[in-house]
Design an enzyme around this catalytic site. Structure first.
Site, PDB file in Angstrom:
ATOM      1  N   SER A 111     -11.299  11.682 -17.401  1.00 33.02           N
ATOM      2  CA  SER A 111     -10.056  11.387 -16.675  1.00 33.02           C
ATOM      3  C   SER A 111      -8.946  12.380 -17.009  1.00 33.02           C
ATOM      4  CB  SER A 111      -9.578   9.970 -17.016  1.00 33.02           C
ATOM      5  OG  SER A 111      -8.304   9.762 -16.437  1.00 33.02           O
ATOM      6  N   LYS A 112      -8.290  12.853 -15.972  1.00 30.61           N
ATOM      7  CA  LYS A 112      -7.179  13.782 -16.173  1.00 30.61           C
ATOM      8  C   LYS A 112      -5.850  13.038 -16.247  1.00 30.61           C
ATOM      9  CE  LYS A 112      -9.276  17.849 -14.029  1.00 30.61           C
ATOM     10  NZ  LYS A 112      -9.374  18.729 -15.194  1.00 30.61           N
ATOM     11  N   THR A 124     -10.089   3.199 -13.145  1.00 24.60           N
ATOM     12  CA  THR A 124     -10.963   4.128 -12.454  1.00 24.60           C
ATOM     13  C   THR A 124     -12.392   3.579 -12.479  1.00 24.60           C
ATOM     14  OG1 THR A 124     -11.566   6.460 -12.237  1.00 24.60           O
ATOM     15  CG2 THR A 124     -11.254   5.655 -14.486  1.00 24.60           C
ATOM     16  N   LYS A 175     -12.560  -0.408 -10.306  1.00 24.26           N
ATOM     17  CA  LYS A 175     -11.519  -0.523  -9.275  1.00 24.26           C
ATOM     18  C   LYS A 175     -11.609  -1.805  -8.422  1.00 24.26           C
ATOM     19  CE  LYS A 175     -10.100   4.195  -8.394  1.00 24.26           C
ATOM     20  NZ  LYS A 175      -9.938   5.191  -7.345  1.00 24.26           N
ATOM     21  N   ASP A 224      -4.214   5.670  -3.855  1.00 29.01           N
ATOM     22  CA  ASP A 224      -5.052   6.829  -3.500  1.00 29.01           C
ATOM     23  C   ASP A 224      -4.725   7.350  -2.095  1.00 29.01           C
ATOM     24  OD1 ASP A 224      -6.451   7.038  -5.901  1.00 29.01           O
ATOM     25  OD2 ASP A 224      -7.991   5.613  -5.259  1.00 29.01           O
ATOM     26  N   GLY A 261     -16.132   5.996  -2.236  1.00 25.36           N
ATOM     27  CA  GLY A 261     -14.896   5.321  -2.621  1.00 25.36           C
ATOM     28  C   GLY A 261     -13.643   6.025  -2.138  1.00 25.36           C
ATOM     29  N   THR A 301     -25.843   9.351   4.367  1.00 22.04           N
ATOM     30  CA  THR A 301     -26.459   8.038   4.540  1.00 22.04           C
ATOM     31  C   THR A 301     -25.651   7.288   5.592  1.00 22.04           C
ATOM     32  OG1 THR A 301     -26.941   8.138   2.178  1.00 22.04           O
ATOM     33  CG2 THR A 301     -27.248   5.998   3.249  1.00 22.04           C
ATOM     34  N   TYR A 314     -11.493  19.685  -6.008  1.00 21.17           N
ATOM     35  CA  TYR A 314     -10.511  20.692  -6.436  1.00 21.17           C
ATOM     36  C   TYR A 314     -11.042  21.599  -7.549  1.00 21.17           C
ATOM     37  CZ  TYR A 314      -9.490  17.105  -9.899  1.00 21.17           C
ATOM     38  OH  TYR A 314      -9.613  16.154 -10.875  1.00 21.17           O
TER      39      TYR A 314
HETATM   40  P1  ATR Z   1     -17.021   8.181  -4.710  1.00 24.34           P
HETATM   41  O1  ATR Z   1     -17.158   6.712  -4.591  1.00 24.34           O
HETATM   42  O2  ATR Z   1     -16.390   8.641  -5.959  1.00 24.34           O
HETATM   43  O3  ATR Z   1     -16.438   8.814  -3.469  1.00 24.34           O
HETATM   44  P2  ATR Z   1     -19.760   8.384  -4.084  1.00 24.34           P
HETATM   45  O4  ATR Z   1     -19.729   6.982  -3.639  1.00 24.34           O
HETATM   46  O5  ATR Z   1     -20.952   8.777  -4.865  1.00 24.34           O
HETATM   47  O6  ATR Z   1     -18.504   8.764  -4.893  1.00 24.34           O
HETATM   48  O7  ATR Z   1     -19.633   9.302  -2.785  1.00 24.34           O
HETATM   49  C1  ATR Z   1     -19.949  10.618  -2.773  1.00 24.34           C
HETATM   50  C2  ATR Z   1     -20.037  11.094  -1.315  1.00 24.34           C
HETATM   51  O8  ATR Z   1     -20.609  12.394  -1.311  1.00 24.34           O
HETATM   52  C3  ATR Z   1     -20.918  10.219  -0.443  1.00 24.34           C
HETATM   53  O9  ATR Z   1     -20.408  10.228   0.870  1.00 24.34           O
HETATM   54  C4  ATR Z   1     -22.253  10.953  -0.527  1.00 24.34           C
HETATM   55  O10 ATR Z   1     -23.142  10.707   0.533  1.00 24.34           O
HETATM   56  P3  ATR Z   1     -24.216   9.493   0.433  1.00 24.34           P
HETATM   57  O11 ATR Z   1     -23.483   8.235   0.740  1.00 24.34           O
HETATM   58  O12 ATR Z   1     -25.252   9.830   1.445  1.00 24.34           O
HETATM   59  O13 ATR Z   1     -24.772   9.518  -0.979  1.00 24.34           O
HETATM   60  C5  ATR Z   1     -21.777  12.369  -0.483  1.00 24.34           C
HETATM   61  N1  ATR Z   1     -22.781  13.310  -0.994  1.00 24.34           N
HETATM   62  C6  ATR Z   1     -23.102  13.554  -2.281  1.00 24.34           C
HETATM   63  N2  ATR Z   1     -24.069  14.502  -2.367  1.00 24.34           N
HETATM   64  C7  ATR Z   1     -24.367  14.859  -1.085  1.00 24.34           C
HETATM   65  C8  ATR Z   1     -25.278  15.794  -0.487  1.00 24.34           C
HETATM   66  N3  ATR Z   1     -26.097  16.557  -1.246  1.00 24.34           N
HETATM   67  N4  ATR Z   1     -25.301  15.911   0.865  1.00 24.34           N
HETATM   68  C9  ATR Z   1     -24.482  15.143   1.631  1.00 24.34           C
HETATM   69  N5  ATR Z   1     -23.593  14.245   1.136  1.00 24.34           N
HETATM   70  C10 ATR Z   1     -23.542  14.102  -0.206  1.00 24.34           C
END
Ligand code: ATR
Length: 275
Positions: A17-18, A64, A68, A105, A134, A157, A222
């Site tokens: 965490s930053k 975090t 959450k 956020d 998220g 997905t 970032y």
């Molecule tokens: P957070 O909740 O912190 O946003 P997360 O739920 O793991 O983290 O979401 C990461 C996002 O990056 C998701 O939309 C994920 O797609 P999936 O729902 O299909 O997993 C996307 N993502 C991560 N790696 C990916 C990849 N190689 N190609 C396409 N989408 C990817």
């Protein structure tokens, strides 16, 4: 007797965490007495830990991953935006020990866009959101609040995107991941909320030739500050906004409330957070 406010960030794990760096910078800059501490709390202990924090004298907290959603359920009062997003990232404890939950956020996202692209308006046209995790949830809520006329959502997905679109019930149109380029030329705001591009890895598979100077492009990634997406968008004349400001601005409302001072967003802070 007045004591210096104590605030914590709760996560599991928490070392990444930053927030401590950022809030401590602001405390120093404002010359305010206060403490901001990282606390690694196992999910099994989260409810007990949070409920005890007001009694221990904490003024509030950030939460975090993975807390959450649970924080929202435990809170005594929940802001409308946190309710809509279904997660909390900022908590305030009142004098009676009641827990107020908010989610800043989306505010951080919009404020960063408005600061980085002063001409930007959500109302200018359709937005395309890449990713349905998220971060996308808060960003979608903010785009709806800002009256974006049309929102496209796409995710590797598809089911996750469909679930999210259904929750918002606001006519968000879900696209197949492989079909996202079909709307790209109409889009005025393009947002990457996936982790693709982090450390230069992964490919969004976007047809960059469709990007133009009427578009604003932003990335929640970032590291690096200029992701592959932003690099291409810049070449195509788009207005580009990097993702570091989202992290910074989401922290502003909490700091103001806990410590009673509006924090300043400076280049020095940006550099500190990247170091
Ligand atoms: P957070 O909740 O912190 O946003 P997360 O739920 O793991 O983290 O979401 C990461 C996002 O990056 C998701 O939309 C994920 O797609 P999936 O729902 O299909 O997993 C996307 N993502 C991560 N790696 C990916 C990849 N190689 N190609 C396409 N989408 C990817």
């Amino acid at each position: 007797m007045n004591t210096a406010p104590v605030v914590a960030v709760l996560g599991y794990p928490i070392h990444h965490s930053k927030s401590p760096k950022m809030h401590r910078y602001w405390l120093g800059q404002a010359g305010v007495s206060g403490y901001y501490v990282p606390l690694e709390i196992h999910p099994d202990n989260f409810e007990d830990a949070l409920k005890n924090m007001p009694k221990l004298g904490f003024r509030g907290a950030n939460v975090t991953i993975p807390h959450k959603e649970r924080a929202l359920e435990i809170a005594d009062f929940v802001s409308e935006r946190a309710q809509r997003i279904g997660a909390a990232n900022t908590l305030y404890f009142d004098v009676d020990g009641k827990i107020h939950a908010d989610n800043t956020d989306g505010y951080g996202f919009i404020t960063n866009l408005k600061k980085g692209a002063p001409e930007w308006s959500a109302k200018a046209g359709p937005a395309l959101v890449l990713g349905a995790g998220g971060a996308a949830r808060a960003i979608l809520d903010a785009l709806i609040t800002e009256e974006t006329p049309e929102i496209y959502l796409t995710n590797r997905t598809k089911g996750r995107a469909q679930d999210l679109a259904r929750e918002f019930d606001n006519g968000i149109e879900v696209l197949d991941w492989d079909n996202k380029n079909s709307v790209l030329s109409d889009v005025k705001t393009l947002i990457n909320t996936t982790s693709l591009g982090m450390n230069g890895e992964g490919d969004l598979r976007l047809d960059f030739s469709q990007l133009s100077n009427v578009m604003t492009v932003t990335d929640i990634v970032y590291t690096p500050l200029e992701t592959d997406l932003l690099k291409h968008a810049k070449r195509r004349g788009c207005t580009c906004v990097d993702g570091l400001g989202m992290l910074i601005y989401q922290g502003v409302p909490g700091f103001s409330n806990w410590f009673g001072v509006n924090p300043k967003v400076t280049d020095e802070l940006r550099e500190l957070l990247l170091s």
